[in-house]
Design a protein around this motif. Structure first.
Motif, short mmCIF file in Angstrom:
data_model
loop_
_atom_site.label_atom_id
_atom_site.label_comp_id
_atom_site.label_asym_id
_atom_site.label_seq_id
_atom_site.Cartn_x
_atom_site.Cartn_y
_atom_site.Cartn_z
N VAL A 1 0.84 -1.20 0.00
CA VAL A 1 0.00 0.00 0.00
C VAL A 1 0.87 1.26 0.00
CG1 VAL A 1 -1.69 1.33 1.35
CG2 VAL A 1 -2.00 -1.13 1.03
N ALA A 2 1.96 1.24 0.77
CA ALA A 2 2.86 2.39 0.78
C ALA A 2 3.47 2.63 -0.60
CB ALA A 2 3.97 2.19 1.82
N LEU A 3 3.88 1.57 -1.27
CA LEU A 3 4.44 1.70 -2.62
C LEU A 3 3.40 2.25 -3.59
CD1 LEU A 3 6.82 1.18 -4.58
CD2 LEU A 3 5.84 -1.07 -4.97
N LEU A 4 2.18 1.74 -3.51
CA LEU A 4 1.12 2.25 -4.38
C LEU A 4 0.83 3.72 -4.08
CD1 LEU A 4 -1.37 -0.75 -4.44
CD2 LEU A 4 -0.06 0.16 -6.37
N ALA A 5 0.86 4.10 -2.81
CA ALA A 5 0.60 5.49 -2.44
C ALA A 5 1.69 6.41 -2.98
CB ALA A 5 0.48 5.63 -0.93
N VAL A 6 2.94 5.97 -2.88
CA VAL A 6 4.07 6.78 -3.34
C VAL A 6 4.07 6.92 -4.86
CG1 VAL A 6 6.60 6.81 -3.52
CG2 VAL A 6 5.52 6.35 -1.33
N THR A 7 3.74 5.84 -5.56
CA THR A 7 3.78 5.86 -7.02
C THR A 7 2.49 6.35 -7.66
OG1 THR A 7 3.05 3.55 -7.16
CG2 THR A 7 5.44 3.96 -7.10
N GLY A 8 1.47 6.65 -6.85
CA GLY A 8 0.21 7.14 -7.38
C GLY A 8 -0.72 6.04 -7.86
N GLY A 9 -0.42 4.81 -7.53
CA GLY A 9 -1.23 3.69 -7.98
C GLY A 9 -2.60 3.61 -7.32
N LEU A 10 -2.80 4.31 -6.22
CA LEU A 10 -4.10 4.27 -5.55
C LEU A 10 -5.09 5.26 -6.14
CD1 LEU A 10 -3.00 3.96 -1.80
CD2 LEU A 10 -3.94 2.19 -3.28
N ARG A 11 -4.61 6.20 -6.95
CA ARG A 11 -5.50 7.22 -7.52
C ARG A 11 -6.57 6.62 -8.43
NH1 ARG A 11 -1.20 10.53 -9.94
NH2 ARG A 11 0.20 10.37 -8.20
N GLY A 12 -6.23 5.57 -9.16
CA GLY A 12 -7.18 5.00 -10.11
C GLY A 12 -8.10 3.95 -9.53
N VAL A 13 -7.99 3.66 -8.25
CA VAL A 13 -8.83 2.62 -7.64
C VAL A 13 -10.20 3.20 -7.31
CG1 VAL A 13 -9.07 1.04 -5.69
CG2 VAL A 13 -6.82 1.47 -6.66
N PRO A 14 -11.26 2.63 -7.89
CA PRO A 14 -12.60 3.14 -7.58
C PRO A 14 -12.98 2.85 -6.13
CG PRO A 14 -12.72 1.27 -9.10
CD PRO A 14 -11.28 1.54 -8.85
#
Length: 177
Positions: free
Chosen positions: A58-71
């Motif tokens: 989750v931290a990696l996704l947050a840092v790389t912006g990967g959580l922005r596209g999750v509905p």
């Protein structure tokens, strides 16, 4: 002249796949050593592994912006909860199996039976019997695992072997793959 130091997406995907394989492949051994050295129970090892791995993911996704596209919908929330439950079942069952049988045997049974469960699950979902090739592959996989599991000179026997193999099968059935 400038040099682009960002790897192409294909190279990043391959690197991520290699890193995941290394981490996945060493996780069982690391968990077994953690249980032996720290005196932790299998459920504690599974919990720490999920918390650490999930937190880092989750931290990696947050840092790389990967959580922005999750509905943010109920359906996605249900999927996350079901996947989390399956991962918890997998981890707990796997480390209980490791406690009863060796890391290598628990891993072999879990990885070896996962495709069998996937094929059987697909058959139930599709409401039809798998084809001859799939049935032959399932029979060969199960036969091979039986032969390898009950080979002479195994460390576990009797109820210990049954408990280890049973929980490894539960781990395979609970794998969210």
């Amino acid at each position: 002249m400038s040099v682009d130091i960002v790897a192409p997406a294909r190279d990043r995907s391959a690197a991520a796949l290699i890193a995941a394989g290394i981490l996945w492949g060493t996780g069982g051994l690391a968990g077994s050593l953690l249980a032996d050295r720290a005196g932790l129970r299998p459920l504690s090892v599974a919990t720490y592994r999920l918390l650490l791995g999930g937190g880092l993911a989750v931290a990696l996704l947050a840092v790389t912006g990967g959580l922005r596209g999750v509905p943010r919908t109920r359906a996605v929330g249900r999927r996350v909860l079901v996947t989390g439950g399956l991962l918890g079942c997998y981890q707990a069952s796997y480390f209980v199996a490791v406690q009863h049988i060796s890391v290598s045997l628990a891993t072999m049974v879990t990885i070896g039976t996962l495709p069998v469960f996937v094929a059987l699950g697909a058959a139930v979902r599709d409401r039809r019997v798998p084809g001859r090739a799939a049935l032959l592959a399932i029979a060969l996989a199960v036969s091979g695992l039986v032969l390898l599991t009950w080979s002479p000179g195994g460390a576990a026997s009797g109820w210990t072997l049954a408990a280890g193999v049973g929980t490894a099968l539960l781990a395979a059935a609970g794998s969210p793959s």
